[in-house]
Design a protein around this motif. Structure first.
Motif, PDB file in Angstrom:
ATOM      1  N   GLY A  60      10.292   0.362  13.398  1.00  0.00           N
ATOM      2  CA  GLY A  60      10.027   0.069  14.796  1.00  0.00           C
ATOM      3  C   GLY A  60      10.882  -1.103  15.255  1.00  0.00           C
ATOM      4  O   GLY A  60      11.451  -1.838  14.434  1.00  0.00           O
ATOM      5  N   PRO A  61      10.977  -1.318  16.559  1.00  0.00           N
ATOM      6  CA  PRO A  61      11.870  -2.348  17.100  1.00  0.00           C
ATOM      7  C   PRO A  61      11.543  -3.779  16.680  1.00  0.00           C
ATOM      8  O   PRO A  61      12.435  -4.627  16.663  1.00  0.00           O
ATOM      9  N   THR A  62      10.299  -4.061  16.307  1.00  0.00           N
ATOM     10  CA  THR A  62       9.957  -5.427  15.897  1.00  0.00           C
ATOM     11  C   THR A  62       9.612  -5.525  14.411  1.00  0.00           C
ATOM     12  O   THR A  62       9.017  -6.506  13.968  1.00  0.00           O
ATOM     13  N   ALA A  63      10.006  -4.529  13.638  1.00  0.00           N
ATOM     14  CA  ALA A  63       9.715  -4.522  12.200  1.00  0.00           C
ATOM     15  C   ALA A  63      10.563  -5.552  11.471  1.00  0.00           C
ATOM     16  O   ALA A  63      11.650  -5.923  11.922  1.00  0.00           O
ATOM     17  N   ASP A  64      10.054  -5.990  10.329  1.00  0.00           N
ATOM     18  CA  ASP A  64      10.762  -6.969   9.500  1.00  0.00           C
ATOM     19  C   ASP A  64      11.779  -6.324   8.559  1.00  0.00           C
ATOM     20  O   ASP A  64      12.422  -7.027   7.798  1.00  0.00           O
ATOM     21  N   PHE A  65      11.901  -5.005   8.598  1.00  0.00           N
ATOM     22  CA  PHE A  65      12.781  -4.277   7.686  1.00  0.00           C
ATOM     23  C   PHE A  65      13.686  -3.335   8.460  1.00  0.00           C
ATOM     24  O   PHE A  65      13.425  -3.018   9.616  1.00  0.00           O
ATOM     25  N   SER A  66      14.740  -2.878   7.773  1.00  0.00           N
ATOM     26  CA  SER A  66      15.700  -1.940   8.364  1.00  0.00           C
ATOM     27  C   SER A  66      15.794  -0.709   7.473  1.00  0.00           C
ATOM     28  O   SER A  66      15.516  -0.790   6.269  1.00  0.00           O
ATOM     29  N   PRO A  67      16.217   0.422   8.036  1.00  0.00           N
ATOM     30  CA  PRO A  67      16.419   1.602   7.201  1.00  0.00           C
ATOM     31  C   PRO A  67      17.332   1.282   6.016  1.00  0.00           C
ATOM     32  O   PRO A  67      18.322   0.566   6.152  1.00  0.00           O
ATOM     33  N   GLY A  68      16.948   1.766   4.850  1.00  0.00           N
ATOM     34  CA  GLY A  68      17.711   1.524   3.632  1.00  0.00           C
ATOM     35  C   GLY A  68      17.143   0.405   2.772  1.00  0.00           C
ATOM     36  O   GLY A  68      17.461   0.306   1.590  1.00  0.00           O
ATOM     37  N   ASP A  69      16.283  -0.446   3.338  1.00  0.00           N
ATOM     38  CA  ASP A  69      15.672  -1.520   2.554  1.00  0.00           C
ATOM     39  C   ASP A  69      14.708  -0.935   1.533  1.00  0.00           C
ATOM     40  O   ASP A  69      13.967   0.005   1.820  1.00  0.00           O
ATOM     41  N   GLU A  70      14.724  -1.501   0.333  1.00  0.00           N
ATOM     42  CA  GLU A  70      13.786  -1.092  -0.710  1.00  0.00           C
ATOM     43  C   GLU A  70      12.570  -1.992  -0.631  1.00  0.00           C
ATOM     44  O   GLU A  70      12.699  -3.220  -0.562  1.00  0.00           O
ATOM     45  N   VAL A  71      11.381  -1.377  -0.626  1.00  0.00           N
ATOM     46  CA  VAL A  71      10.149  -2.131  -0.431  1.00  0.00           C
ATOM     47  C   VAL A  71       9.060  -1.731  -1.417  1.00  0.00           C
ATOM     48  O   VAL A  71       9.096  -0.656  -2.005  1.00  0.00           O
ATOM     49  N   ILE A  72       8.101  -2.633  -1.558  1.00  0.00           N
ATOM     50  CA  ILE A  72       6.846  -2.377  -2.261  1.00  0.00           C
ATOM     51  C   ILE A  72       5.775  -2.485  -1.191  1.00  0.00           C
ATOM     52  O   ILE A  72       5.772  -3.430  -0.396  1.00  0.00           O
ATOM     53  N   VAL A  73       4.862  -1.506  -1.142  1.00  0.00           N
ATOM     54  CA  VAL A  73       3.868  -1.452  -0.070  1.00  0.00           C
ATOM     55  C   VAL A  73       2.458  -1.477  -0.650  1.00  0.00           C
ATOM     56  O   VAL A  73       2.173  -0.800  -1.635  1.00  0.00           O
ATOM     57  N   ASN A  74       1.583  -2.268  -0.034  1.00  0.00           N
ATOM     58  CA  ASN A  74       0.152  -2.285  -0.349  1.00  0.00           C
ATOM     59  C   ASN A  74      -0.583  -1.824   0.896  1.00  0.00           C
ATOM     60  O   ASN A  74      -0.629  -2.535   1.899  1.00  0.00           O
ATOM     61  N   HIS A  75      -1.119  -0.620   0.843  1.00  0.00           N
ATOM     62  CA  HIS A  75      -1.793  -0.007   1.988  1.00  0.00           C
ATOM     63  C   HIS A  75      -2.663   1.115   1.443  1.00  0.00           C
ATOM     64  O   HIS A  75      -2.799   1.248   0.231  1.00  0.00           O
ATOM     65  N   THR A  76      -3.237   1.930   2.290  1.00  0.00           N
ATOM     66  CA  THR A  76      -4.030   3.067   1.819  1.00  0.00           C
ATOM     67  C   THR A  76      -3.275   4.369   2.056  1.00  0.00           C
ATOM     68  O   THR A  76      -2.395   4.440   2.904  1.00  0.00           O
ATOM     69  N   GLY A  77      -3.601   5.367   1.283  1.00  0.00           N
ATOM     70  CA  GLY A  77      -3.042   6.700   1.489  1.00  0.00           C
ATOM     71  C   GLY A  77      -1.579   6.834   1.149  1.00  0.00           C
ATOM     72  O   GLY A  77      -0.848   7.580   1.790  1.00  0.00           O
ATOM     73  N   LEU A  78      -1.131   6.158   0.105  1.00  0.00           N
ATOM     74  CA  LEU A  78       0.298   6.166  -0.229  1.00  0.00           C
ATOM     75  C   LEU A  78       0.659   7.205  -1.286  1.00  0.00           C
ATOM     76  O   LEU A  78       1.814   7.276  -1.700  1.00  0.00           O
ATOM     77  N   MET A  79      -0.286   8.031  -1.677  1.00  0.00           N
ATOM     78  CA  MET A  79      -0.006   9.092  -2.644  1.00  0.00           C
ATOM     79  C   MET A  79       0.547  10.292  -1.865  1.00  0.00           C
ATOM     80  O   MET A  79      -0.097  11.316  -1.707  1.00  0.00           O
ATOM     81  N   ARG A  80       1.758  10.112  -1.348  1.00  0.00           N
ATOM     82  CA  ARG A  80       2.416  11.126  -0.524  1.00  0.00           C
ATOM     83  C   ARG A  80       3.919  10.882  -0.550  1.00  0.00           C
ATOM     84  O   ARG A  80       4.371   9.907  -1.111  1.00  0.00           O
ATOM     85  N   ARG A  81       4.683  11.756   0.036  1.00  0.00           N
ATOM     86  CA  ARG A  81       6.148  11.626   0.018  1.00  0.00           C
ATOM     87  C   ARG A  81       6.678  10.631   1.039  1.00  0.00           C
ATOM     88  O   ARG A  81       7.695   9.999   0.841  1.00  0.00           O
ATOM     89  N   ARG A  82       5.960  10.527   2.165  1.00  0.00           N
ATOM     90  CA  ARG A  82       6.421   9.688   3.264  1.00  0.00           C
ATOM     91  C   ARG A  82       5.201   9.054   3.924  1.00  0.00           C
ATOM     92  O   ARG A  82       4.196   9.723   4.115  1.00  0.00           O
ATOM     93  N   ALA A  83       5.296   7.766   4.273  1.00  0.00           N
ATOM     94  CA  ALA A  83       4.161   7.078   4.896  1.00  0.00           C
ATOM     95  C   ALA A  83       4.655   6.120   5.967  1.00  0.00           C
ATOM     96  O   ALA A  83       5.699   5.487   5.803  1.00  0.00           O
ATOM     97  N   THR A  84       3.903   6.020   7.064  1.00  0.00           N
ATOM     98  CA  THR A  84       4.185   5.039   8.098  1.00  0.00           C
ATOM     99  C   THR A  84       3.122   3.956   8.002  1.00  0.00           C
ATOM    100  O   THR A  84       1.925   4.252   8.057  1.00  0.00           O
ATOM    101  N   VAL A  85       3.573   2.712   7.823  1.00  0.00           N
ATOM    102  CA  VAL A  85       2.673   1.584   7.588  1.00  0.00           C
ATOM    103  C   VAL A  85       3.134   0.371   8.394  1.00  0.00           C
ATOM    104  O   VAL A  85       4.296   0.295   8.800  1.00  0.00           O
ATOM    105  N   PRO A  86       2.250  -0.605   8.604  1.00  0.00           N
ATOM    106  CA  PRO A  86       2.688  -1.849   9.238  1.00  0.00           C
ATOM    107  C   PRO A  86       3.677  -2.573   8.324  1.00  0.00           C
ATOM    108  O   PRO A  86       3.504  -2.590   7.102  1.00  0.00           O
ATOM    109  N   SER A  87       4.704  -3.175   8.898  1.00  0.00           N
ATOM    110  CA  SER A  87       5.689  -3.868   8.061  1.00  0.00           C
ATOM    111  C   SER A  87       5.062  -5.043   7.321  1.00  0.00           C
ATOM    112  O   SER A  87       5.553  -5.452   6.269  1.00  0.00           O
ATOM    113  N   ALA A  88       3.944  -5.578   7.823  1.00  0.00           N
ATOM    114  CA  ALA A  88       3.250  -6.668   7.133  1.00  0.00           C
ATOM    115  C   ALA A  88       2.668  -6.219   5.795  1.00  0.00           C
ATOM    116  O   ALA A  88       2.378  -7.053   4.936  1.00  0.00           O
TER     117      ALA A  88
END
Length: 96
Positions: A60-88
């Motif tokens: 999103g326009p105010t996200a802390d990351f850019s396409p291509g960045d490698e991340v570790i995410v702590n959220h719910t429902g991540l047992m899937r191929r693709r997920a949309t989550v808050p950048s926080a």
């Protein structure tokens, strides 16, 4: 369910690896619900996968990351191929 493109500070992540941890086991056994109800709290069912590693596909326009960045995410429902989550909910997977 199809993930929408991210808005605001959300990011869309291609999940490369998702963790199945002890909290997922407690969730699957119904023990998280039991604990919440015994303490008088509301319980909302949680999908499996509370953590993952992946690559940002879109941001999103105010996200802390850019396409291509490698991340570790702590959220719910991540047992899937693709997920949309808050950048926080994400952290860089490699110190920069």
């Amino acid at each position: 369910m199809v993930d929408e493109l991210p808005s605001g500070s959300d990011i869309q992540v291609a999940v490369h690896a998702a963790g199945l941890n002890f909290k997922d086991v407690l969730n699957a056994l119904g023990m998280l619900k039991q604990h919440a109800e015994s303490s008088g709290a509301e319980y909302e069912a949680q999908p499996l996968g509370f953590e993952c590693a992946g690559t940002v596909l879109a941001a999103g326009p105010t996200a802390d990351f850019s396409p291509g960045d490698e991340v570790i995410v702590n959220h719910t429902g991540l047992m899937r191929r693709r997920a949309t989550v808050p950048s926080a909910a994400a952290s860089p997977s490699r110190p920069g």
